[in-house]
Scaffold this motif. Structure first.
Motif, PDB file in Angstrom:
ATOM      1  N   LEU A 100     -48.155  17.531  37.467  1.00  0.00           N
ATOM      2  CA  LEU A 100     -46.888  18.470  36.826  1.00  0.00           C
ATOM      3  C   LEU A 100     -47.290  18.994  35.286  1.00  0.00           C
ATOM      4  CD1 LEU A 100     -44.016  19.328  36.798  1.00  0.00           C
ATOM      5  CD2 LEU A 100     -43.385  17.090  35.789  1.00  0.00           C
ATOM      6  N   VAL A 101     -47.631  20.262  35.342  1.00  0.00           N
ATOM      7  CA  VAL A 101     -48.258  20.796  34.236  1.00  0.00           C
ATOM      8  C   VAL A 101     -47.091  20.773  32.891  1.00  0.00           C
ATOM      9  CG1 VAL A 101     -49.400  22.737  33.421  1.00  0.00           C
ATOM     10  CG2 VAL A 101     -49.874  21.974  35.567  1.00  0.00           C
ATOM     11  N   ARG A 102     -45.888  21.198  33.426  1.00  0.00           N
ATOM     12  CA  ARG A 102     -44.798  21.479  32.473  1.00  0.00           C
ATOM     13  C   ARG A 102     -43.598  21.743  33.058  1.00  0.00           C
ATOM     14  NH1 ARG A 102     -46.627  27.309  29.340  1.00  0.00           N
ATOM     15  NH2 ARG A 102     -46.479  28.625  31.318  1.00  0.00           N
ATOM     16  N   ILE A 103     -42.736  21.414  32.597  1.00  0.00           N
ATOM     17  CA  ILE A 103     -41.391  22.331  32.892  1.00  0.00           C
ATOM     18  C   ILE A 103     -40.840  23.127  31.981  1.00  0.00           C
ATOM     19  CG2 ILE A 103     -38.906  21.487  33.200  1.00  0.00           C
ATOM     20  CD1 ILE A 103     -39.606  18.613  33.739  1.00  0.00           C
ATOM     21  N   PHE A 153     -34.697  23.409  37.839  1.00  0.00           N
ATOM     22  CA  PHE A 153     -35.872  22.926  37.136  1.00  0.00           C
ATOM     23  C   PHE A 153     -36.672  24.218  37.705  1.00  0.00           C
ATOM     24  CE2 PHE A 153     -33.723  18.914  38.183  1.00  0.00           C
ATOM     25  CZ  PHE A 153     -34.047  18.320  36.984  1.00  0.00           C
ATOM     26  N   ASP A 154     -37.228  24.868  36.440  1.00  0.00           N
ATOM     27  CA  ASP A 154     -38.519  25.756  36.649  1.00  0.00           C
ATOM     28  C   ASP A 154     -39.483  24.991  36.213  1.00  0.00           C
ATOM     29  OD1 ASP A 154     -36.888  27.988  37.691  1.00  0.00           O
ATOM     30  OD2 ASP A 154     -35.927  28.495  35.700  1.00  0.00           O
ATOM     31  N   ALA A 155     -40.748  25.148  36.868  1.00  0.00           N
ATOM     32  CA  ALA A 155     -41.883  24.040  36.459  1.00  0.00           C
ATOM     33  C   ALA A 155     -43.058  24.822  36.983  1.00  0.00           C
ATOM     34  CB  ALA A 155     -41.753  22.725  37.106  1.00  0.00           C
ATOM     35  N   GLU A 177     -45.687  28.110  40.658  1.00  0.00           N
ATOM     36  CA  GLU A 177     -44.462  28.183  39.887  1.00  0.00           C
ATOM     37  C   GLU A 177     -43.600  27.577  41.113  1.00  0.00           C
ATOM     38  OE1 GLU A 177     -43.030  32.086  38.905  1.00  0.00           O
ATOM     39  OE2 GLU A 177     -44.844  32.465  37.623  1.00  0.00           O
ATOM     40  N   THR A 178     -42.570  26.633  40.591  1.00  0.00           N
ATOM     41  CA  THR A 178     -41.639  26.042  41.608  1.00  0.00           C
ATOM     42  C   THR A 178     -40.337  26.148  40.946  1.00  0.00           C
ATOM     43  OG1 THR A 178     -41.971  23.894  40.496  1.00  0.00           O
ATOM     44  CG2 THR A 178     -43.347  24.405  42.437  1.00  0.00           C
ATOM     45  N   TYR A 238     -36.726  13.929  37.407  1.00  0.00           N
ATOM     46  CA  TYR A 238     -37.378  14.997  38.339  1.00  0.00           C
ATOM     47  C   TYR A 238     -38.791  14.329  38.228  1.00  0.00           C
ATOM     48  CZ  TYR A 238     -39.360  19.509  39.459  1.00  0.00           C
ATOM     49  OH  TYR A 238     -39.626  20.771  40.099  1.00  0.00           O
ATOM     50  N   LYS A 239     -39.475  14.041  37.148  1.00  0.00           N
ATOM     51  CA  LYS A 239     -40.823  13.632  37.014  1.00  0.00           C
ATOM     52  C   LYS A 239     -40.955  12.374  37.854  1.00  0.00           C
ATOM     53  CE  LYS A 239     -44.303  12.491  33.581  1.00  0.00           C
ATOM     54  NZ  LYS A 239     -44.382  11.240  32.678  1.00  0.00           N
ATOM     55  N   MET A 240     -40.115  11.405  37.785  1.00  0.00           N
ATOM     56  CA  MET A 240     -40.593  10.249  38.105  1.00  0.00           C
ATOM     57  C   MET A 240     -40.377  10.105  39.831  1.00  0.00           C
ATOM     58  SD  MET A 240     -38.913   7.230  35.670  1.00  0.00           S
ATOM     59  CE  MET A 240     -37.267   7.727  35.999  1.00  0.00           C
ATOM     60  N   VAL A 241     -39.296  10.799  40.032  1.00  0.00           N
ATOM     61  CA  VAL A 241     -39.079  10.829  41.778  1.00  0.00           C
ATOM     62  C   VAL A 241     -40.175  11.788  42.743  1.00  0.00           C
ATOM     63  CG1 VAL A 241     -37.758  11.848  43.596  1.00  0.00           C
ATOM     64  CG2 VAL A 241     -36.587  10.674  41.444  1.00  0.00           C
TER      65      VAL A 241
END
Length: 219
Positions: free
Chosen positions: A144-147, A168-170, A193-194, A99-102
């Motif tokens: 990206l603060v946090r997942i 993913f709730d991030a 919030e995503t 998720y992070k890398m993409v």
């Protein structure tokens, strides 16, 4: 915004140089800031099915269903039966890194990395979005603060293809600037919030143990 993407081989040495340095977010969320505590996301293992090592009897495939919704549990069990090395906990940890890398590759506008990660159709979609930003002179400065949570919400096995959908709730700090460097949306001091659902797939009979990410959606 919905994209269909394919995550090919996740090579840490290649991607680490290109993706880990900058964090960001897709456009479309910048106008809805929500204050959140800044907690950095820690890197997780790559989304790669672990290879068998040692005594096969020690492998307990896919038995932890604590982060698997009820509707997906039968599918996870079917995948576990088809691939005795499958482990849902390791899969979820790897999905966070994917998720992070993409996202980072898209936010940076790194077409070379995206071409490596995506099939032709999806690369074209990403490239068009990146080109649109460039034509408008816009740049993203996001993080990206946090997942907050990851959960398997759907899973199925249709021999030989396994499919797993992860929610993913991030929290993401998102800011867009115009060609002159002026902020036209968002803030780096607030977070948005995503809620995304990404679907991964893998041919469990293939020697290639990497999962492919072939669809994403926002909810």
């Amino acid at each position: 915004m919905t994209f269909t993407i394919v995550l090919l081989a996740l090579v840490a040495a290649f991607l680490g140089l290109r993706l880990y340095a900058v964090l960001g977010k897709r456009t479309g969320h910048e106008q809805e800031p929500v204050a959140r505590r800044s907690v950095e996301v820690q890197a997780s293992p790559l989304l790669r099915q672990p290879s068998t090592s040692g005594d096969a009897a020690s492998v307990v495939p896919g038995t932890d269903l604590s982060n698997v919704e009820t509707a997906a549990q039968s599918g996870v069990k079917a995948i576990s039966n088809a691939d005795r090395n499958f482990d849902s906990t390791s899969f979820l940890e790897g999905s966070k890194t994917a998720y992070k890398m993409v996202l980072e590759a898209f936010w940076k506008g790194d077409k070379e990395a995206l071409r490596f990660l995506c099939d032709d159709d999806v690369f074209t979609s990403f490239a068009e979005a990146i080109d649109g930003r460039a034509e408008r002179g816009e740049t993203l400065e996001n993080r990206l603060v946090r997942i907050d949570e990851v959960r398997i919400v759907d899973a199925s096995y249709d021999h030989p293809i396994a499919r797993i959908s992860v929610r993913f709730d991030a929290d993401i700090a998102a800011m867009v600037k115009d060609a002159d460097g002026n902020v036209i949306g968002g803030s780096m001091t607030d977070a948005v919030e995503t809620h995304d659902i990404w679907t991964f797939m893998r041919d469990v009979k293939s020697d290639n143990r990497n999962w492919k990410l072939d669809e994403t959606d926002s909810v």
